[in-house]
Design a protein around this motif. Sequence first.
Motif, short mmCIF file in Angstrom:
data_model
loop_
_atom_site.label_atom_id
_atom_site.label_comp_id
_atom_site.label_asym_id
_atom_site.label_seq_id
_atom_site.Cartn_x
_atom_site.Cartn_y
_atom_site.Cartn_z
N GLU A 176 1.82 -1.18 -5.14
CA GLU A 176 0.86 -0.37 -5.26
C GLU A 176 0.02 -0.57 -6.63
N GLY A 236 -2.36 -1.43 3.34
CA GLY A 236 -3.61 -1.44 2.41
C GLY A 236 -4.87 -1.65 3.15
N SER A 273 0.30 4.48 -1.95
CA SER A 273 -0.40 5.50 -2.18
C SER A 273 0.61 6.76 -2.61
N GLY A 304 0.76 -0.98 -0.08
CA GLY A 304 0.17 0.03 0.07
C GLY A 304 0.85 1.19 0.12
#
Length: 229
Positions: free
Chosen positions: A109, A156, A85, A83
């Motif tokens: 990601e 995540g 971002s 995760g």
Amino acid sequence: MTSALYLPKVRNVLAGISEEQHRVDEVEQPKLLRKVRERGTPWTPEELVEACASGYYAAPPEIGRMLFTFVRATRPETVFEFGTSYGFTAIHIAAALRDNGFGMLYTAELHEGKCTAARNNLASAGVGEYAEVIQGEAEEILSSFSRRIDFLYLDGWAEFYLGVLRAAEPRLRAGALIHADDTAKFAAGARPYLDYVRDPSNGYVSTAIADGQGLELSTFTRTSERALS
């Protein structure tokens, strides 16, 4: 030597992500949480990526500094993050690796635009050489990952934590640290993961830390038969 975390270019990038997060997520996060609560069937990774596309959802600054501290103290050669971002936590981890003088972060990601933004943010912060942003599903990436993992960071969707952990297990070194965020915020989704790491027969020692969102810290206590050197 001044820590990378306090260098102006690092602080400026982190501040920019935080400012944009507060501006955007004040509107987007309530909408997303409402969608999650109202959803009657499980989400696919692709559906969640689309649902999260307009938000930032960065970890709190305290979590960033905690990650920096863990990485600085444990001196891992390889960190894997689920995760990315916009790279807020990745920058903290990469800054600690830079201060250690070695190590690499691999961060997964699925959203293409966020991968590009995270790479740009890491480069702007001056720590891009310590991080590789990989576009794709974390479980699939881990299935062919060739390095031993010393530190696994899960940030995540909690529903996928157990699958990501199981995919990482053959590559976890004995004593590897696993940090899972949002285990209270998304308690129902995190439950299979928490049940697994809290069962000693699965090879973990684990403890919960209440910080509002919830986080679980675990250490891997066995050597996988497929562990890489």
